[in-house]
Design a protein around this motif. Sequence first.
Motif, PDB file in Angstrom:
ATOM      1  N   LEU A  81       1.069  21.800  23.284  1.00  0.00           N
ATOM      2  CA  LEU A  81       0.098  21.520  22.223  1.00  0.00           C
ATOM      3  C   LEU A  81      -1.326  21.904  22.618  1.00  0.00           C
ATOM      4  O   LEU A  81      -2.200  22.034  21.757  1.00  0.00           O
ATOM      5  N   ARG A  82      -1.565  22.106  23.913  1.00  0.00           N
ATOM      6  CA  ARG A  82      -2.878  22.574  24.358  1.00  0.00           C
ATOM      7  C   ARG A  82      -3.094  24.036  23.980  1.00  0.00           C
ATOM      8  O   ARG A  82      -4.240  24.490  23.885  1.00  0.00           O
ATOM      9  N   ALA A  83      -1.994  24.771  23.788  1.00  0.00           N
ATOM     10  CA  ALA A  83      -2.084  26.198  23.447  1.00  0.00           C
ATOM     11  C   ALA A  83      -2.238  26.364  21.949  1.00  0.00           C
ATOM     12  O   ALA A  83      -1.402  26.952  21.275  1.00  0.00           O
ATOM     13  N   ASP A  84      -3.324  25.808  21.408  1.00  0.00           N
ATOM     14  CA  ASP A  84      -3.546  25.939  19.962  1.00  0.00           C
ATOM     15  C   ASP A  84      -4.473  27.117  19.692  1.00  0.00           C
ATOM     16  O   ASP A  84      -5.400  27.383  20.449  1.00  0.00           O
ATOM     17  N   ASN A  85      -4.181  27.818  18.626  1.00  0.00           N
ATOM     18  CA  ASN A  85      -4.979  28.970  18.218  1.00  0.00           C
ATOM     19  C   ASN A  85      -5.867  28.529  17.064  1.00  0.00           C
ATOM     20  O   ASN A  85      -5.473  28.575  15.904  1.00  0.00           O
ATOM     21  N   ASN A  86      -7.079  28.051  17.420  1.00  0.00           N
ATOM     22  CA  ASN A  86      -7.994  27.510  16.420  1.00  0.00           C
ATOM     23  C   ASN A  86      -7.311  26.445  15.569  1.00  0.00           C
ATOM     24  O   ASN A  86      -7.430  26.431  14.341  1.00  0.00           O
ATOM     25  N   GLY A  87      -6.592  25.568  16.244  1.00  0.00           N
ATOM     26  CA  GLY A  87      -5.948  24.451  15.567  1.00  0.00           C
ATOM     27  C   GLY A  87      -4.552  24.735  15.066  1.00  0.00           C
ATOM     28  O   GLY A  87      -3.872  23.828  14.596  1.00  0.00           O
ATOM     29  N   GLU A  88      -4.077  25.994  15.155  1.00  0.00           N
ATOM     30  CA  GLU A  88      -2.749  26.350  14.660  1.00  0.00           C
ATOM     31  C   GLU A  88      -1.781  26.478  15.828  1.00  0.00           C
ATOM     32  O   GLU A  88      -2.158  26.818  16.949  1.00  0.00           O
ATOM     33  N   GLY A  89      -0.496  26.200  15.555  1.00  0.00           N
ATOM     34  CA  GLY A  89       0.530  26.301  16.579  1.00  0.00           C
ATOM     35  C   GLY A  89       1.689  27.159  16.128  1.00  0.00           C
ATOM     36  O   GLY A  89       1.655  27.781  15.068  1.00  0.00           O
ATOM     37  N   GLY A  90       2.729  27.211  16.951  1.00  0.00           N
ATOM     38  CA  GLY A  90       3.897  28.019  16.628  1.00  0.00           C
ATOM     39  C   GLY A  90       3.993  29.224  17.541  1.00  0.00           C
ATOM     40  O   GLY A  90       3.023  29.637  18.181  1.00  0.00           O
ATOM     41  N   ILE A  91       5.182  29.813  17.593  1.00  0.00           N
ATOM     42  CA  ILE A  91       5.422  30.885  18.553  1.00  0.00           C
ATOM     43  C   ILE A  91       4.583  32.124  18.270  1.00  0.00           C
ATOM     44  O   ILE A  91       4.132  32.813  19.200  1.00  0.00           O
ATOM     45  N   PHE A  92       4.306  32.435  16.992  1.00  0.00           N
ATOM     46  CA  PHE A  92       3.479  33.602  16.696  1.00  0.00           C
ATOM     47  C   PHE A  92       2.003  33.334  16.986  1.00  0.00           C
ATOM     48  O   PHE A  92       1.271  34.239  17.403  1.00  0.00           O
ATOM     49  N   SER A  93       1.561  32.105  16.771  1.00  0.00           N
ATOM     50  CA  SER A  93       0.195  31.746  17.153  1.00  0.00           C
ATOM     51  C   SER A  93       0.028  31.856  18.663  1.00  0.00           C
ATOM     52  O   SER A  93      -0.998  32.342  19.155  1.00  0.00           O
ATOM     53  N   LEU A  94       1.037  31.389  19.405  1.00  0.00           N
ATOM     54  CA  LEU A  94       0.992  31.485  20.862  1.00  0.00           C
ATOM     55  C   LEU A  94       0.982  32.943  21.299  1.00  0.00           C
ATOM     56  O   LEU A  94       0.241  33.324  22.225  1.00  0.00           O
ATOM     57  N   TYR A  95       1.759  33.774  20.618  1.00  0.00           N
ATOM     58  CA  TYR A  95       1.791  35.200  20.956  1.00  0.00           C
ATOM     59  C   TYR A  95       0.425  35.855  20.769  1.00  0.00           C
ATOM     60  O   TYR A  95      -0.017  36.651  21.612  1.00  0.00           O
ATOM     61  N   THR A  96      -0.265  35.522  19.682  1.00  0.00           N
ATOM     62  CA  THR A  96      -1.574  36.142  19.442  1.00  0.00           C
ATOM     63  C   THR A  96      -2.597  35.734  20.499  1.00  0.00           C
ATOM     64  O   THR A  96      -3.588  36.440  20.705  1.00  0.00           O
ATOM     65  N   LEU A  97      -2.360  34.613  21.166  1.00  0.00           N
ATOM     66  CA  LEU A  97      -3.268  34.186  22.237  1.00  0.00           C
ATOM     67  C   LEU A  97      -3.076  35.003  23.515  1.00  0.00           C
ATOM     68  O   LEU A  97      -3.992  35.095  24.332  1.00  0.00           O
ATOM     69  N   VAL A  98      -1.886  35.572  23.692  1.00  0.00           N
ATOM     70  CA  VAL A  98      -1.579  36.223  24.976  1.00  0.00           C
ATOM     71  C   VAL A  98      -1.215  37.694  24.845  1.00  0.00           C
ATOM     72  O   VAL A  98      -0.963  38.345  25.865  1.00  0.00           O
ATOM     73  N   ARG A  99      -1.175  38.256  23.640  1.00  0.00           N
ATOM     74  CA  ARG A  99      -0.614  39.601  23.481  1.00  0.00           C
ATOM     75  C   ARG A  99      -1.395  40.676  24.232  1.00  0.00           C
ATOM     76  O   ARG A  99      -0.857  41.736  24.549  1.00  0.00           O
TER      77      ARG A  99
END
Length: 645
Positions: free
Chosen positions: A71-89
Amino acid sequence: MSSHDNQKVSLAGLLITLGIIFGDIGTSPLYVIKAIVDKAIITEGLIFGAISCVFWTLTLQTTIKYVIITLRADNNGEGGIFSLYTLVRRRGKWLIWPAIIGGATLLADGVITPAISVTSAVEGLLIIYPDIPVVEIVVVIISILFFFQQFGTSAMGRSFGPIMLVWFTMLAILGISQIIHMPGVLAALSPHYAIGFLTTHPGAFWLLGGVFLCTTGAEALYSDLGHCGRQNIRVSWIYVKTALVLNYLGQGAWLMQYVGEELPGNPFYKIMPGWFLGIGIVIATAATIIASQALISGSFTLVGEAIRLYLFPRVKIIYPTDLKGQLYIPLINFLLWLGCIGIVFYFKDSSHMEAAYGLSITVTMLMTTLLLGSYLRSQRLPRVATWLLIGLYLMIEGAFFVANIVKFTHGGYVAAIIALAIVLLMYIWLRAHEIKRRLAENVDIQDYTTQLVGLSQDTSVPKYATHLIFLSTAEKKEQVEHKAMYSILQKQPKRADIYWFIHIQVTDDPATMAYQVLPIVPGEVIKVVFKLGFRVEQRVNLFLRMVIEDMVKRGEIDIISKYNSLRDMNIVGDFRFVILEEFLSSENDLPILDQFVMSSYIFIKSFTASPERWFGLDTSVVVTEKVPLLIKPVSGISMQRIEPV
């Protein structure tokens, strides 16, 4: 709640979180213990070991991995596998594959979960009415659930929280009612029972497939982060986990009276007093409907994100309410309904569905772990600590995956087939996008400004439109596709007062809404770059109107018609969009794999939403032109000229 408010812990926030987040994981007591103990001779070691495994799975997987770390890996408050991917792509191209595989298996899970949850709840009626047609009732409930998706869930959603509060409270009370008769079952929370079970009980490892079902909703918990906020999820999880553990302990306490025998029925319903059974079944059915609803909505969100990341075809999306993030995708709704109904008719009862359930979600969790490892490294955590943590979870989830493999021939292949079909679709769409982007012929607009301005002023050419607008995929600000210039200058000269080129850049921030104006020739040739988050609907018609209104206020353009008779009356000039629709040219010399990809891409695209519908364009001002997708011309062919005799 607003995106800011939903990050605060409040009574309302906690109640909404119960209704939205924990439906899937919260209904697992319906089938977990039954799945583990079914067809086995009940022993104290089996009961204590199973409950201990369930407790520590909830602790290690759900609490530590998801609630505390992921839950710490939030993308501007959004979660999910695609949100996580956009953080690390940006950390590696290979990371697209965990995202694709994880997204596909999560969608496959979305087909099975409503079927097994609702079936498990309705099967409780067999205790009261042994001849009741369970399959038919489940089909009706699921069909009604999917039918109402088109109207949005704002009204229904307000009641989700209170119903789930009743559900979790019921779980806790039922568990306590059995524990007080057998308090010794509390010892099962000790990890040594889980270790002893796995090391000494015959076939214990393969029973992990049933144990894993207790945490299948953890991935959905992360996916719904944006709806409720991290702190609301963490605080409410304390109550949810307590209720779940108490119920599992209560089922174990009840089973202790049957040591040496086979399972006499579903422990979840057996621990209910006879007078409460009917009420309990109604509450359980309501809870499973809510769990299914959350999973269906999550599937819509997942597909919407995949579309904007160029991983899925552009299918029609409807926004039935004004609630942030709520969308409805008719085609996905129909396919999910069809899949759920097919699962119900194929497996008929929840015991058989358990064989198909869990395999796909273990893959999703493994893929999330890989992406999470890359994210933790980006946060500059010590390398050794990161890989030890990720290694631990790869080992745990790998064990669950191997344990679930045994389910493959008993029904797991259904989930595998669905997931592989989605992976293939995503691969085709991604690969086609990469081929087009890599080999597309882009040109500098500056090289054509003289011709565009000259054509605009050439009165011998009939005026095509006052404002002529092309959608462009060229990423460089000063470029546009050559086919757009060919359409304007050669295919049919298109005279206009102002030429517009629109490019949409999808950002890693899910909610970005910004734009840049690039006046190539001020007031005559303009490129606009929209920067839109991957969760933002691409309503080009509306956004462009807002941009033009702002430019008029700034005095950057004049949109009044250039026709003398109309200009005197201050009438705004007309706008016309030109959509260049591609078809695969027969003059291609592609490798076999790329030929398959592009042919499949063009074929699938013919069934998807048209560009004018996808971008929200006024169809009365859209012209579609077909252009050949000539990716790699055929080479090695020569012609010999023969002179006439």
